[in-house]
Design an enzyme around this catalytic site. Structure first.
Site, PDB file in Angstrom:
ATOM      1  N   GLU A  91       3.288  -5.883 -37.736  1.00  0.00           N
ATOM      2  CA  GLU A  91       3.304  -4.422 -37.881  1.00  0.00           C
ATOM      3  C   GLU A  91       3.120  -4.002 -39.337  1.00  0.00           C
ATOM      4  OE1 GLU A  91       5.558  -6.148 -36.157  1.00  0.00           O
ATOM      5  OE2 GLU A  91       5.587  -5.352 -34.106  1.00  0.00           O
ATOM      6  N   PHE A 100      18.214  -3.092 -25.553  1.00  0.00           N
ATOM      7  CA  PHE A 100      17.324  -4.122 -26.080  1.00  0.00           C
ATOM      8  C   PHE A 100      16.215  -3.473 -26.915  1.00  0.00           C
ATOM      9  CE2 PHE A 100      13.507  -6.857 -25.550  1.00  0.00           C
ATOM     10  CZ  PHE A 100      13.956  -7.904 -26.345  1.00  0.00           C
ATOM     11  N   GLN A 101      16.033  -3.998 -28.107  1.00  0.00           N
ATOM     12  CA  GLN A 101      15.022  -3.502 -29.054  1.00  0.00           C
ATOM     13  C   GLN A 101      15.197  -2.024 -29.394  1.00  0.00           C
ATOM     14  OE1 GLN A 101      11.079  -4.923 -27.770  1.00  0.00           O
ATOM     15  NE2 GLN A 101      11.408  -6.736 -29.031  1.00  0.00           N
ATOM     16  N   LYS A 126      10.394   5.899 -24.164  1.00  0.00           N
ATOM     17  CA  LYS A 126       9.510   5.370 -23.123  1.00  0.00           C
ATOM     18  C   LYS A 126       9.350   6.335 -21.953  1.00  0.00           C
ATOM     19  CE  LYS A 126       8.460   1.061 -20.794  1.00  0.00           C
ATOM     20  NZ  LYS A 126       8.951  -0.305 -20.540  1.00  0.00           N
ATOM     21  N   MET A 161       3.121 -12.090 -62.681  1.00  0.00           N
ATOM     22  CA  MET A 161       3.686 -11.009 -63.479  1.00  0.00           C
ATOM     23  C   MET A 161       5.148 -11.292 -63.821  1.00  0.00           C
ATOM     24  SD  MET A 161       2.999  -8.359 -65.149  1.00  0.00           S
ATOM     25  CE  MET A 161       1.607  -7.354 -64.635  1.00  0.00           C
TER      26      MET A 161
END
Lengths: 566, 176
Positions: A55, A117-118, A167, A480
């Site tokens: 993602e 869940f999630q 959802k 760096m």
């Protein structure tokens, strides 16, 4: 789309995105966005969805796309970990004013707050890093939420917006009709310019002996590149750009004096310190630009133009603040502006440029001729690409060398993570940029560290045949940080050395042609081969391990205290 | 120098605005002393009154950032003397107090307060006043050893000048 029709929320979302001009989007499916993906399957001919490998890749790709095209970047992820993986890119877009609409799935509204869940409370998590966010819990809200999201993302000072869609809202049926959002009573993105302020500004500019224009990304975001050039030419005013403003003015323009800040050009920084009038347009006086604010531009009066009122006077003292869009202000400034030669001031610029030539440019190649240097790679790349390529960088030395030695003919040609400094930005942002501007050459300039943070996006490049060029400057260090350790931490190289894999073999595994070069005499041939490659190509250049970016203003020091060498 | 600054913000009545506003204080590590949110004189528009101790430089920047929140219509900061500020407090005191003071109405008069509940175990006193007056009575009751519980409302404010201009652009002023 005035006619109402009964459709599912998921389809309403896609139709709304299409209404807002979305042609490409980047995303990753998961449990709570399956209904949207199911619908997307029927819309493949209208929305080009690019499946990334993470993602974070999706959000950075959307950023690169937005920065290259000027359109709103769109990305999508599922709830929970999908959503949290977007956060770095959203924070990056917030600091760099990149217009994004991020769609996340969410657990059904009946389960919100139950640790389902999630489930992640992504609305709370993204509050400090979004311009606006909103949770949709019923299908009927979708068109309005998307219309508002696009309006807010692209108007005023652009920024990221997140829409979290439960959802149940994706599967419910609703009466669809679309109306774009044109205004909100609590949000006024287009300020009216203060005429009196403009009159004063022009008077100050006309009177200035040593004026300097500082152009930031605001110039690009408001489409004011031509206005900037005309304004600078009309008054004969030198222009310096911030890191985010690079390519707003062609590098070869005679009034361009270079980049500002920590690793900027000597002339741009020295002129800041000697100027009697700074005209800052669409920039925010970041600490990387100003160094020590107490000793910043000590002789100058400062005019600051910004569309975000909160930026005016936030970091430094301002003599004249103008809350305005960059283009409106630049157009207004042209009226009554006097052309003045200011030969001494331009001679000073020339003199400081000569200092940089002598102190820095003359020493960029390895005197022993053994190693390729990063400066050399970018300079030679610039010669081959002739200023026409879009350069997308990662963060660190690769970024600073790219900023210093690239050449640009067109705006939106330098894409970098400026405010947040996100390593891993480069590769996915470059593939996103290439999707947005397929006819342009897009080169990702990466370090060996940053490449490995989002290396998996090579899969996205392979699967979608994205013809992005990948130039890896491999010094086997987090360069760096290594540079700071060398200069300020007594050469204690604590956890900055990398043992790297064979990048060409990795590219080969992804069926991307690749080459590795180590000797200066191989460099130009390899760069040309990369440039001429019809599709994606990875060129790994093994560079001098201990090369530093100079000049450098140490963090917190005055711009007058440049370091030129080790 | 740290002083008390009161921010008044008018916002759309939307979920999340409160978090975004308090986030502006949190980022700069400014502790909020009191916060009150209620519907303003216009339906659908909320009024926030937030008090915090900080410097003028900081509160100015915080207010600029609050204004940038999409659902915020207007935000300004004031010092307490620019506002008419009242708080309501409830004091639960032991009924011994009444016994020693004799008549109950005499007690409420002497405190410029109102008795709102009275029983053999305790008395609940309500007082409206400035922050200083509220705190003075609290300290006074504490010194006498009769204060059992104390709660206060946070500031209810009105600007000395009319707030109309804050709401001016909305075109649906229902003050009357």
């Amino acid at each position: 789309m005035a006619n109402k029709q009964k459709i599912k929320g998921a389809e309403a979302l896609l139709l709304s995105l299409i209404e807002e001009g979305t042609r490409d989007m980047f995303g990753y499916p998961g449990g709570q966005v399956i209904p949207i993906y199911d619908c997307l399957y029927d819309y493949r001919d209208r929305i080009n969805h690019i499946l990334t490998r993470h993602e974070q890749g999706a959000v950075h790709a959307a950023q690169g796309y937005a920065r290259a095209t000027g359109r709103v970047g769109v990305c999508m992820a599922t709830s929970g970990p999908g959503a949290t993986n977007l956060v770095t890119g959203i924070a990056d877009a917030m600091l760099d004013s990149t217009p994004l609409v991020c769609i996340t799935g969410q657990v059904p509204s009946s389960m919100l707050g139950t640790d389902a869940f999630q489930e992640a409370d992504i609305i709370s998590m993204t509050m400090p890093v979004t311009k606006w966010n909103y949770q949709v819990t019923s299908a009927s809200e979708i068109p309005r939420a998307i219309a508002k999201a696009f309006y807010i993302a692209r108007s005023g000072r652009p920024g990221p917006v997140l829409i979290d869609i439960a959802k149940n809202a994706q599967v419910e049926e609703m009466d669809y009709s679309y109306k774009p959002c044109l205004s909100l009573r609590s949000y006024h993105p287009t300020p009216e310019i203060d005429e009196e302020g403009v009159r004063q500004a022009v008077e100050m500019i006309n009177a200035a002996e040593r004026p300097l224009i500082l152009a930031g990304q605001g110039v690009v975001l408001s489409g004011a590149e031509r206005s900037l050039t005309e304004f600078a030419e009309a008054g004969h005013l030198p222009v310096a750009t911030t890191l985010m403003g690079i390519s707003a003015l062609p590098s070869g323009h005679p009034l361009f004096v270079g980049n500002l800040g920590m690793h900027g050009n000597v002339a741009a920084n020295a002129m800041t310190q000697h100027s009697d009038l700074i005209v800052a347009i669409g920039m925010r006086f970041s600490d990387r630009v100003t160094g020590d604010v107490q000793n910043y531009a000590p002789q100058a009066k400062i005019i600051h133009v910004d569309i975000d009122r909160a930026e005016l006077g936030k970091n430094i003292r301002i003599d004249l603040a103008l809350h305005a869009d960059a283009r409106t202000a630049l157009e207004a400034f042209k009226v009554g502006l006097k052309y003045r030669e200011r030969p001494d001031w331009f001679a000073f610029a020339e003199q400081e440029r000569a200092v940089e030539q002598k102190e820095v440019f003359a020493h960029t190649d390895d005197p022993a001729g053994r190693f390729i240097t990063m400066a050399q790679v970018i300079r030679n790349l610039a010669e081959i690409e002739k200023g026409d390529a879009v350069i997308v960088t990662d963060v660190g030395q690769n970024q600073m060398f790219s900023a210093r030695y690239s050449r640009f003919n067109a705006s939106r040609s330098f894409i970098t993570s400026g405010g947040l400094g996100t390593m891993g930005f480069g590769l996915p942002a470059a593939l996103g940029a290439k999707v947005g501007v397929p006819d342009k050459e897009v080169v990702a300039v990466l370090g060996d560290g940053g490449l490995q943070m989002t290396l998996q996006e090579l899969g996205t490049i392979m699967q979608n045949n994205i013809g992005v060029k990948i130039l890896v400057l491999n010094n086997s260090y987090l360069g760096m940080v290594r540079q700071w350790q060398q200069l300020f931490f007594n050469r204690r190289y604590s956890f900055t050395e990398l043992e790297n894999p064979d990048f060409s073999a990795i590219a080969a595994a992804y069926r991307i042609p690749a080459r590795r070069v180590t000797k200066p005499e191989e460099l130009n041939g390899a760069l040309r081969e990369m440039s001429e490659a019809p599709g994606a190509y990875l060129l790994e250049v093994a560079v001098m391990p201990d090369e530093n970016v100079f000049p450098m203003v140490p963090a917190g020091a005055s711009l007058s205290n440049l370091i030129y060498h080790d | 120098m740290n002083k008390e600054y009161i921010v008044i913000a008018l916002t759309e009545n939307q979920i999340g605005v409160l978090n975004r506003i308090t986030g502006c204080y949190l980022r700069r590590k400014i502790n909020i002393e009191s916060l009150k949110v209620s519907e303003s004189s216009i339906k659908g528009i909320s009024m926030f009154v937030i008090s915090a101790y900080t410097t003028e430089e900081y509160i100015d920047r915080v207010v600029q950032q609050i204004r940038n929140i999409i659902d915020v219509i207007e935000a300004r900061y004031y010092t307490p003397d620019e506002l008419i500020t009242q708080e309501i407090a409830l004091y639960k005191v032991s009924s011994k107090m009444v016994e020693s003071n004799g008549r109950i109405d005499a007690l409420s008069r002497s405190l410029s307060a109102r008795i709102i509940e009275f029983n053999p175990a305790y008395v609940v006193i309500e007082k409206t006043g400035t922050r200083a007056e509220i705190e003075q009575l609290r300290d006074d009751l504490q010194r006498r050893g009769v204060l059992q519980e104390f709660t206060r409302s946070g500031s209810v404010v009105l600007h000395r000048a009319p707030l109309d201009d804050l709401l001016h652009d909305l075109g649906e002023n229902t003050m009357a």
